[in-house]
Design an enzyme around this catalytic site. Structure first.
Site, PDB file in Angstrom:
ATOM      1  CE  LYS A  83      -4.317   1.090   2.478  1.00 50.81           C
ATOM      2  NZ  LYS A  83      -4.998   0.949   3.781  1.00 50.81           N
TER       3      LYS A  83
HETATM    4  C1  E4P Z   1      -8.041   2.051   3.561  1.00 52.14           C
HETATM    5  O1  E4P Z   1      -7.652   1.227   3.001  1.00 52.14           O
HETATM    6  C2  E4P Z   1      -7.848   2.778   4.793  1.00 52.14           C
HETATM    7  O2  E4P Z   1      -7.244   1.727   5.709  1.00 52.14           O
HETATM    8  C3  E4P Z   1      -8.872   3.245   5.661  1.00 52.14           C
HETATM    9  O3  E4P Z   1     -10.494   2.897   5.083  1.00 52.14           O
HETATM   10  C4  E4P Z   1      -8.826   4.406   6.255  1.00 52.14           C
HETATM   11  O4  E4P Z   1      -9.940   5.387   6.472  1.00 52.14           O
HETATM   12  P1  E4P Z   1     -10.428   5.742   7.927  1.00 52.14           P
HETATM   13  O5  E4P Z   1      -9.243   5.885   8.832  1.00 52.14           O
HETATM   14  O6  E4P Z   1     -11.016   7.304   7.567  1.00 52.14           O
HETATM   15  O7  E4P Z   1     -11.432   4.742   8.341  1.00 52.14           O
END
Ligand code: E4P
Length: 214
Positions: A83
């Site tokens: 990622k």
């Molecule tokens: C996606 O891969 C992220 O980990 C995630 O959805 C982050 O979102 P949030 O921290 O706003 O829930």
């Protein structure tokens, strides 16, 4: 539509895996920090538990560092997806990782042109953060729709992961648009099972069944 669990919590992953509807997992540095565990312990365990892609995030800010991190993460297991945040150096790194056959998930995405660049760099996945856009008065799902259209217009194979999902409506809209994946917290996954009419309907059947001579 594939459903990914958005967490680094081993117990949540085990529970969700048992439900039989989880196709993969996405983690991020915040999720990992909440567990109190170390990536060295957590990452191999998550990859072992999940029969599907597991996104593990890089934290470097220049392409060389991100590529090195990505290579190390990819060695953990065959199902690792690296990622990488959507930024100039991140996209340079994505192109290099893709050339080495390492799958990437371009994250922290808030515009369709960022998603276009990620696809051009060879990203395997793009993660628009819909809930965070909603939080500032924008329409997160409109962004997903835009990315879906742009990718379809040019035949990009980058898969869309609808991320930062907050409620079942986000999941439904993702399905209606035709997004490839929706990643969600365990709490949102649980909401998908629930409906007040289902609960009332089951209770009525149970009450009536008691009246049936056995
Ligand atoms: C996606 O891969 C992220 O980990 C995630 O959805 C982050 O979102 P949030 O921290 O706003 O829930």
């Amino acid at each position: 539509m594939q459903i990914f669990l958005d967490t680094a919590d081993i117990e949540q992953i085990k529970t969700a895996t048992r439900l039989g509807v989880i196709d993969g997992v996405t983690t991020n540095p915040t999720h990992v920090s909440k567990t109190g565990g170390s990536p060295a312990d957590l990452y191999p365990e998550i990859c072992r538990l999940v029969d599907g892609p597991v996104s593990l995030e890089t934290v470097g800010l220049d392409a060389d560092t991100i590529v090195d991190e990505g290579r190390e993460l990819a060695k953990i297991a065959d199902n690792v997806v690296v990622k990488v945040p959507v930024m100039k150096e991140g996209l340079v790194a994505v192109k290099r990782l893709a050339a080495e056959g390492i799958r990437t998930n371009v994250t922290t995405t808030f515009s369709a042109v960022q998603a276009l660049l990620a696809a051009k760099a060879g990203a395997s996945y793009i993660s628009p953060f819909v809930g965070r856009l909603d939080n500032i008065g924008h329409d997160g799902m409109e962004l997903v729709d835009q990315i879906h259209t742009v990718y379809a217009n040019y035949g990009y194979e980058t898969e869309i992961i609808v991320a930062a999902v907050r409620h079942p409506q986000h999941v439904l809209q993702a399905g209606l648009i035709g997004a490839d994946v929706c990643t969600m917290a365990f709490s949102v996954l649980e909401m998908l099972y629930d409906h007040p009419l289902t609960e009332a309907g089951i209770q009525q059947f149970l009450d009536d069944w008691k009246k049936v001579p056995q």
